[in-house]
Design a protein around this motif. Structure first.
Motif, PDB file in Angstrom:
ATOM      1  N   LEU A  33       0.824  -1.210   0.000  1.00  0.00           N
ATOM      2  CA  LEU A  33       0.000   0.000   0.000  1.00  0.00           C
ATOM      3  C   LEU A  33       0.856   1.256   0.000  1.00  0.00           C
ATOM      4  O   LEU A  33       0.495   2.274  -0.607  1.00  0.00           O
ATOM      5  CB  LEU A  33      -0.921  -0.009   1.223  1.00  0.00           C
ATOM      6  N   LYS A  34       2.003   1.189   0.661  1.00  0.00           N
ATOM      7  CA  LYS A  34       2.899   2.347   0.711  1.00  0.00           C
ATOM      8  C   LYS A  34       3.592   2.567  -0.624  1.00  0.00           C
ATOM      9  O   LYS A  34       3.693   3.700  -1.104  1.00  0.00           O
ATOM     10  CB  LYS A  34       3.931   2.148   1.823  1.00  0.00           C
ATOM     11  N   ASP A  35       4.093   1.477  -1.229  1.00  0.00           N
ATOM     12  CA  ASP A  35       4.771   1.598  -2.524  1.00  0.00           C
ATOM     13  C   ASP A  35       3.807   1.933  -3.654  1.00  0.00           C
ATOM     14  O   ASP A  35       4.186   2.582  -4.626  1.00  0.00           O
ATOM     15  CB  ASP A  35       5.498   0.299  -2.866  1.00  0.00           C
ATOM     16  N   GLY A  36       2.573   1.443  -3.541  1.00  0.00           N
ATOM     17  CA  GLY A  36       1.616   1.643  -4.614  1.00  0.00           C
ATOM     18  C   GLY A  36       1.811   0.702  -5.777  1.00  0.00           C
ATOM     19  O   GLY A  36       1.171   0.851  -6.819  1.00  0.00           O
ATOM     20  N   SER A  69       9.644  -2.629  -2.943  1.00  0.00           N
ATOM     21  CA  SER A  69      10.737  -2.054  -2.153  1.00  0.00           C
ATOM     22  C   SER A  69      11.506  -3.124  -1.393  1.00  0.00           C
ATOM     23  O   SER A  69      12.731  -3.032  -1.242  1.00  0.00           O
ATOM     24  CB  SER A  69      10.184  -1.017  -1.174  1.00  0.00           C
ATOM     25  N   VAL A  70      10.817  -4.155  -0.910  1.00  0.00           N
ATOM     26  CA  VAL A  70      11.492  -5.211  -0.149  1.00  0.00           C
ATOM     27  C   VAL A  70      12.472  -5.979  -1.031  1.00  0.00           C
ATOM     28  O   VAL A  70      13.613  -6.249  -0.639  1.00  0.00           O
ATOM     29  CB  VAL A  70      10.456  -6.165   0.473  1.00  0.00           C
ATOM     30  N   LYS A  71      12.037  -6.326  -2.226  1.00  0.00           N
ATOM     31  CA  LYS A  71      12.918  -7.077  -3.131  1.00  0.00           C
ATOM     32  C   LYS A  71      14.109  -6.221  -3.553  1.00  0.00           C
ATOM     33  O   LYS A  71      15.243  -6.720  -3.631  1.00  0.00           O
ATOM     34  CB  LYS A  71      12.129  -7.549  -4.360  1.00  0.00           C
ATOM     35  N   GLN A  72      13.871  -4.952  -3.831  1.00  0.00           N
ATOM     36  CA  GLN A  72      14.973  -4.062  -4.194  1.00  0.00           C
ATOM     37  C   GLN A  72      16.020  -4.001  -3.086  1.00  0.00           C
ATOM     38  O   GLN A  72      17.222  -4.124  -3.337  1.00  0.00           O
ATOM     39  CB  GLN A  72      14.446  -2.651  -4.466  1.00  0.00           C
ATOM     40  N   GLU A  73      15.556  -3.796  -1.856  1.00  0.00           N
ATOM     41  CA  GLU A  73      16.501  -3.662  -0.745  1.00  0.00           C
ATOM     42  C   GLU A  73      17.232  -4.972  -0.476  1.00  0.00           C
ATOM     43  O   GLU A  73      18.415  -4.965  -0.117  1.00  0.00           O
ATOM     44  CB  GLU A  73      15.760  -3.200   0.516  1.00  0.00           C
ATOM     45  N   ALA A  74      16.553  -6.100  -0.609  1.00  0.00           N
ATOM     46  CA  ALA A  74      17.210  -7.393  -0.396  1.00  0.00           C
ATOM     47  C   ALA A  74      18.321  -7.602  -1.418  1.00  0.00           C
ATOM     48  O   ALA A  74      19.429  -8.041  -1.066  1.00  0.00           O
ATOM     49  CB  ALA A  74      16.183  -8.517  -0.473  1.00  0.00           C
ATOM     50  N   TRP A  75      18.051  -7.289  -2.674  1.00  0.00           N
ATOM     51  CA  TRP A  75      19.074  -7.439  -3.704  1.00  0.00           C
ATOM     52  C   TRP A  75      20.246  -6.500  -3.465  1.00  0.00           C
ATOM     53  O   TRP A  75      21.411  -6.884  -3.583  1.00  0.00           O
ATOM     54  CB  TRP A  75      18.477  -7.178  -5.089  1.00  0.00           C
TER      55      TRP A  75
END
Length: 643
Positions: free
Chosen positions: A474-477, A605-611
């Motif tokens: 919901l935050k990322d959209g 955002s979670v996948k981006q930060e994990a990578w």
């Protein structure tokens, strides 16, 4: 020992240890996570875990790389509550890729530059193939796995030469603010030793002109449940409870994750899990007796952000530990400092007519005993967000020390009620008490229950993972295609750009350094793609329906078919591996005939930060190894990256 493995002293030891540590993450990938028991030979205690973060948390790091891995995974878990398994697995895969590059004689500067370039390619894939949550909610169930309209047509019109030109323009658009490498022609990159959460430029580009309605949240949550349907239902109920208390007329779902707390109740079946408005806490018999006396009465509350002890000092004013003051003459008639402090505090609390004290830390035994005698309820280990919510709703002022309390610091309008007596469900007597106010606060408590005490921590971790997935969506959209589809797209684009670099090496008129860099990029981009392939095949193996060889063959065959297919996006969006019914169940904990893996999505955002954290971790270990092996001097400084 954490991550014990046979280490070759002639190679980069740090990268080998990182690869060995990453092996622990294999069983925690995918929806079919395997439970593990971790036994402590010293204390005899055991822990039941099924996530990468809990495995590392319960094991003791014995080396610098282990500490670095722990801090990285801990940061990912603290911010996102999910993605730690993916992070550690890719860190291991790319550390092996770095070792392979070193064996081929590729310099560290070229490895870092090309891998950073590969990460930019993956970030561009995330941007192009992200799906807005509004579009996801509006899709019928049978189409939620398909690519957004127009993506396939757009990609099919891009020939290989135009793709190379487009990629070059992408490189020119990417800007970095950092210390640079001392070799011309290599890319500039940025690392962080602290692995801070970076604001995603991809997420900021997603616009939501028409946010989804509350009725659409259930469809979005279903796509993000990842096999934890029952726990995700609790997250949906939590957001619905907050929306019911939302006084705004807008139907946009507001999910304030800071106003969600969990309470684990052992002894009850898992079907008794529920969502309750207010703050529910588990109390002992002595605390419950005070709560029984205070129930259905307006209470005055005091909020303390710290410990309720006479020795407590807030951060920055801590006294040295293990320091004792010795007197030659003992004054037996005088009371201890603790007794004097307790007497002073009790006098203050009674004058202010305090009924309830909420503290974020601990309280000393003597203080708790005196409070219970005067029927003052003390609740310990309360989250700071809960204190803030009660401060806003009761007009109380949070203080650091109890001696700072005054008349204007005390809040009113709080009530306590017995929610459930659990004496008959477990050996240790306990009572669940609900603390709430008559005003709208949005504070909700998720009650998690299980007859197996060791499973409560697992259920709590699963809930927070689901809640944060929904919160970040919901935050990322926007969300990313799940079930390995995003990783497959990254593999395709990495291999495509590697081929493009290989062709440009012999066609362009470049310097020798530039030609060497291009050759290195070709190899390194292919090795990065291999890391994603290992990730996909490992998840397939964890489903129990594929062997490692079969999974690898299926993925390779699928990639080959997509290379020959013009409509790349449409082809990848279906993820047709070997058999459609078998493929759709690869990344979901369901039977093949249920055919719902196409509804799986991941957080952007979670996948981006994990990578990114995985690659940063590899870079830090890679350069640390190089500094240990070669040393740092005037001649070698230019070949190392400055952090």
């Amino acid at each position: 020992m954490l991550g014990s493995a046979i280490i070759n002293s002639q190679q980069h030891v740090g990268l080998q240890k990182l690869s060995a540590l990453a092996g622990m993450s294999h069983s925690s990938l995918g929806p079919n996570k395997k439970y593990k028991f971790i036994h402590d030979d010293t204390s005899g205690e055991s822990a039941l875990v099924c996530s990468c973060f809990r495995i590392i948390q319960n094991l003791e790091p014995t080396c610098a790389v282990g500490q670095l891995v722990y801090e990285t995974v801990h940061t990912q878990q603290k911010v996102h509550h999910t993605g730690s398994g993916c992070l550690l697995f890719l860190a291991g895969a790319w550390s092996r890729a770095s070792l392979d590059c070193i064996h081929r004689g590729i310099s560290i500067t070229h490895i870092i530059s090309a891998m950073s370039e590969g990460m930019d390619i993956c970030m561009d894939v995330c941007r192009k193939f992200s799906v807005s949550i509004q579009d996801l909610a509006a899709m019928p169930p049978e189409r939620r796995g398909a690519a957004p309209d127009g993506l396939g047509r757009q990609m099919s019109k891009t020939p290989s030469t135009e793709a190379c030109a487009s990629f070059c323009s992408l490189q020119e658009r990417v800007k970095f603010d950092h210390k640079t490498l001392g070799i011309s022609g290599l890319r500039k990159i940025k690392l962080s030793r602290h692995f801070c959460e970076a604001k995603s430029e991809i997420v900021s580009q997603v616009q939501q002109p028409h946010p989804p309605e509350l009725s659409d949240v259930a469809h979005i949550a279903e796509a993000l449940s990842h096999g934890c349907d029952k726990v995700m239902e609790l997250a949906v109920k939590a957001i619905q409870a907050q929306s019911d208390n939302n006084q705004q007329e807008s139907s946009y779902p507001m999910f304030d994750i800071t106003k969600v707390v969990t309470c684990v109740l052992p002894g009850l079946p898992e079907d008794n899990a529920s969502v309750v408005q207010g703050f529910v806490v588990l109390l002992s018999d002595e605390q419950a007796s005070v709560a029984h006396h205070l129930k259905e009465q307006p209470l005055k509350v005091a909020l303390i952000n710290g410990d309720l002890t006479h020795t407590y000092r807030h951060l920055g004013f801590k006294r040295p530990a293990d320091v004792q003051h010795v007197r030659h003459q003992l004054d037996v008639s005088s009371s201890s400092k603790e007794d004097e402090w307790v007497e002073k505090v009790m006098k203050l609390l009674l004058n202010l007519k305090v009924d309830l004290i909420l503290i974020t830390g601990h309280a000393c035994e003597s203080m708790i005993h005196h409070c219970y005698r005067h029927r003052i309820l003390v609740v310990e280990k309360v989250n700071s967000s809960v204190l803030k919510t009660f401060a806003n709703s009761t007009e109380a002022v949070t203080v650091t020390y109890v001696t700072q309390l005054s008349e204007h610091c005390i809040g009113s309008g709080v009530q306590a009620a017995i929610w459930r007596d659990l004496c008959s469900f477990e050996r240790k007597s306990s009572t669940a008490v609900r603390i709430f106010t008559g005003r709208t606060t949005g504070l909700v408590t998720v009650i998690l229950t299980s007859c197996i005490y060791g499973k409560l921590q697992v259920l709590e971790d699963q809930f927070w993972a689901c809640a944060y997935r929904l919160h970040h969506a919901l935050k990322d959209g926007a969300v990313l295609p799940g079930a390995g589809r995003t990783e497959m797209l990254c593999v395709h684009h990495l291999q495509k750009q590697a081929k493009c670099h290989r062709e440009d090496t012999y066609s362009d008129q470049q310097t020798k350094t530039g030609m060497a860099a291009n050759l290195y990029r070709d190899v390194i981009l292919q090795l990065m793609a291999e890391g994603f392939i290992d990730y996909i095949t490992t998840v397939m193996v964890n489903t129990g329906r594929f062997s490692k060889v079969k999974a690898r063959t299926v993925v390779s065959h699928h990639l080959q078919n997509c290379n020959d297919h013009e409509d790349i996006a449409a082809k990848f969006s279906q993820l047709v591996l070997e058999n459609e019914k078998e493929a759709v169940a690869v990344f979901s904990a369901i039977k093949p005939e249920e055919n719902s893996a196409l509804n799986i999505y991941d957080n952007l955002s979670v996948k981006q930060e994990a990578w990114r954290k995985a690659l940063d971790l590899v870079f830090l270990v890679l350069q640390s190894d190089a500094e240990v092996i070669t040393g740092v001097g005037l001649k070698t400084e230019e070949n190392l990256m400055l952090l």
